[in-house]
Design an enzyme around this catalytic site. Sequence first.
Site, mmCIF file in Angstrom:
data_model
loop_
_atom_site.group_PDB
_atom_site.id
_atom_site.type_symbol
_atom_site.label_atom_id
_atom_site.label_comp_id
_atom_site.label_asym_id
_atom_site.label_seq_id
_atom_site.Cartn_x
_atom_site.Cartn_y
_atom_site.Cartn_z
ATOM 1 N N THR A 93 0.854 -1.085 0.147
ATOM 2 C CA THR A 93 -0.171 -0.103 0.098
ATOM 3 C C THR A 93 0.591 1.263 -0.054
ATOM 4 O OG1 THR A 93 -0.113 -0.252 2.488
ATOM 5 C CG2 THR A 93 -2.035 -1.258 1.106
ATOM 6 N N CYS A 94 1.971 1.241 0.545
ATOM 7 C CA CYS A 94 2.985 2.251 0.324
ATOM 8 C C CYS A 94 3.292 2.590 -1.071
ATOM 9 C CB CYS A 94 4.318 2.279 1.272
ATOM 10 S SG CYS A 94 3.942 1.822 2.874
#
Length: 126
Positions: A93-94
């Site tokens: 998700t980063c």
Amino acid sequence: MYVLLNNGLRSLGVLDALQTYPLQMKWSNAFQDECRTLAFWQDYLQEAEFENDVSLEDILVFCTGCDSIPALGFSPKPSLEFVTNCRFPVANTCENILRIPVHAVYTTFKSDMDFAIRNSPGFGRA
């Protein structure tokens, strides 16, 4: 046995292609598998649009940690990668990367995608 195989491959030009283009021939099956999996992914997204098991919002949260698209879009831009060493999808998700597993059968692909997404609610919501 080896001579027969060698002659058979040579008669169709396969042996020469293998020797001339070893890297391209090595990845041809992987490319076909990835194309099939990409079609599975597109079908999965279409089903999510109309079915209630896993919604498009659920997929977005799993992939990015966001439950809606930010006004200025995503940075970095979301991307898709293929994995062969894992049965379930993995999301970063980063970096907004979704790694989807290569499967030979759509029902298995869908089942594993559903399982991973349903068992990760609330993780990483931004």
